[in-house]
Write a protein that holds these residues in place. Structure first.
Motif, mmCIF file in Angstrom:
data_model
loop_
_atom_site.group_PDB
_atom_site.id
_atom_site.type_symbol
_atom_site.label_atom_id
_atom_site.label_comp_id
_atom_site.label_asym_id
_atom_site.label_seq_id
_atom_site.Cartn_x
_atom_site.Cartn_y
_atom_site.Cartn_z
ATOM 1 N N PRO A 77 0.840 -1.204 0.000
ATOM 2 C CA PRO A 77 0.000 0.000 0.000
ATOM 3 C C PRO A 77 0.874 1.253 0.000
ATOM 4 O O PRO A 77 1.825 1.355 0.775
ATOM 5 C CB PRO A 77 -0.795 -0.117 1.308
ATOM 6 N N TYR A 78 0.555 2.191 -0.874
ATOM 7 C CA TYR A 78 1.339 3.421 -0.975
ATOM 8 C C TYR A 78 1.401 4.139 0.368
ATOM 9 O O TYR A 78 2.428 4.710 0.739
ATOM 10 C CB TYR A 78 0.719 4.330 -2.045
ATOM 11 N N ASP A 79 0.320 4.078 1.128
ATOM 12 C CA ASP A 79 0.263 4.799 2.400
ATOM 13 C C ASP A 79 1.174 4.196 3.468
ATOM 14 O O ASP A 79 1.415 4.826 4.499
ATOM 15 C CB ASP A 79 -1.180 4.825 2.910
ATOM 16 N N ASP A 80 1.674 2.956 3.224
ATOM 17 C CA ASP A 80 2.584 2.313 4.185
ATOM 18 C C ASP A 80 4.047 2.563 3.854
ATOM 19 O O ASP A 80 4.937 2.173 4.616
ATOM 20 C CB ASP A 80 2.340 0.795 4.216
ATOM 21 N N CYS A 81 4.313 3.186 2.705
ATOM 22 C CA CYS A 81 5.698 3.411 2.292
ATOM 23 C C CYS A 81 6.339 4.541 3.107
ATOM 24 O O CYS A 81 5.651 5.422 3.631
ATOM 25 C CB CYS A 81 5.758 3.762 0.803
ATOM 26 N N LEU A 82 7.673 4.487 3.189
ATOM 27 C CA LEU A 82 8.428 5.492 3.914
ATOM 28 C C LEU A 82 8.168 6.874 3.333
ATOM 29 O O LEU A 82 8.203 7.073 2.126
ATOM 30 C CB LEU A 82 9.923 5.171 3.836
#
Length: 301
Positions: free
Chosen positions: A14-19
């Protein structure tokens, strides 16, 4: 429709979990899952199903070489930041406020059908091109000498983190001087007799350049300042959300990192005002006969 494509290490995440590496506040949740580059055929199909038409590519050279032209060939408009495409004769290298007419090169890309490939310049080249454009139209130029001091973030997230941790970063930027000379020459479509020397400095953000422009004729401060002040483009006339009212901003005080946000009203970042960092700051203007010296500072992220 929006899709985000990433490396094998982020594919399926998920993009929202990326650094999140930026200093500005992270935007609201997107709900987007990152797709991968490994299967180009599947990627093309996925993007078509989503209705994606334009692809903004920030890929480094190696993966860009593998996928950008195939995606253009599949009918997508690919806007590339990879160095490998910038000097190709059939690929326009565009700074929109400077050489939008070079998009006519797209007529040479009929082999892509409805697709096209457009290249963006080196991040240091953009403020150089913006500050030089009014001068190129003001008076014939015999030579330009450029010295740059480029921020850590220009070398990528890992270099910025290393610099912040106290690690000593080499001032050398291999190939950068050549890139600046070659790209400016292509953007302006003429030989301006440019020389450049570049170094990395221990500043987190913002690229600073010192320029000496030698004209073929005498110039006055009034002529130069007016040329910069009156520099507007179609972006300003259309009142686009990210277009500053003035491209060139004059700074009387010493340049500091916050000057990278020029373009917005007051000191704001793009999370608040999309015009922030869309202008360039000019200072230390000196004129001696036919020689103009000045410094230009701009954001690089």
């Amino acid at each position: 429709p929006v899709a985000v494509i990433g490396s094998p290490t982020t594919s399926g995440t998920p993009y929202d979990d990326c650094l999140w590496s930026l200093e500005e506040e992270r935007p609201d949740e997107t709900g987007i899952t990152i797709s991968g580059l490994e299967d180009t055929r599947a990627l093309k199909s996925e993007l078509r199903d989503l209705g994606v038409r334009i692809i903004f590519s920030a890929l480094p050279n190696s993966p860009a070489e593998m996928v950008e032209r195939p995606l253009a060939n599949a009918g997508f408009i690919v806007i590339s930041h990879a160095q490998i495409n910038r000097l190709e004769v059939d690929v326009p290298l565009i700074v929109p406020e400077v050489n939008i007419n070079h998009l006519s090169l797209l007529n040479q890309q009929a082999m892509y059908g409805q697709g096209r490939l457009i290249s963006c310049s080196n991040c240091t080249v953009i403020p150089l091109a913006l500050s030089l454009t009014p001068l190129v139209h003001l008076n014939p130029i015999s030579s330009i000498r450029i010295e740059t001091e480029q921020a850590l973030s220009g070398g990528g997230r890992k270099m910025l983190a290393a610099g912040k941790s106290g690690e000593i970063i080499s001032p050398l930027i291999p190939g950068e001087s050549e890139s600046i000379v070659d790209e400016l020459s292509k953007i302006f479509g003429m030989d301006l007799n440019i020389s450049a020397s570049c170094e990395r400095v221990m500043r987190n953000h913002g690229h600073l350049a010192y320029l000496e422009v030698r004209f073929e004729e005498l110039v006055s401060a009034h002529q130069v300042i007016n040329a910069w002040r009156e520099f507007t483009t179609r972006s300003q006339h259309l009142s686009l959300p990210s277009a500053p009212e003035q491209i060139i901003h004059f700074v009387d005080a010493p340049i500091v990192e916050s000057h990278r946000w020029v373009g917005a009203e007051g000191i704001k970042h793009p999370g608040i005002d999309l015009r922030a960092a869309m202008g360039v700051a000019i200072s230390n203007v000196e004129i001696e006969g036919n020689i103009l010296r000045f410094s230009v500072f701009a954001d690089n992220t």
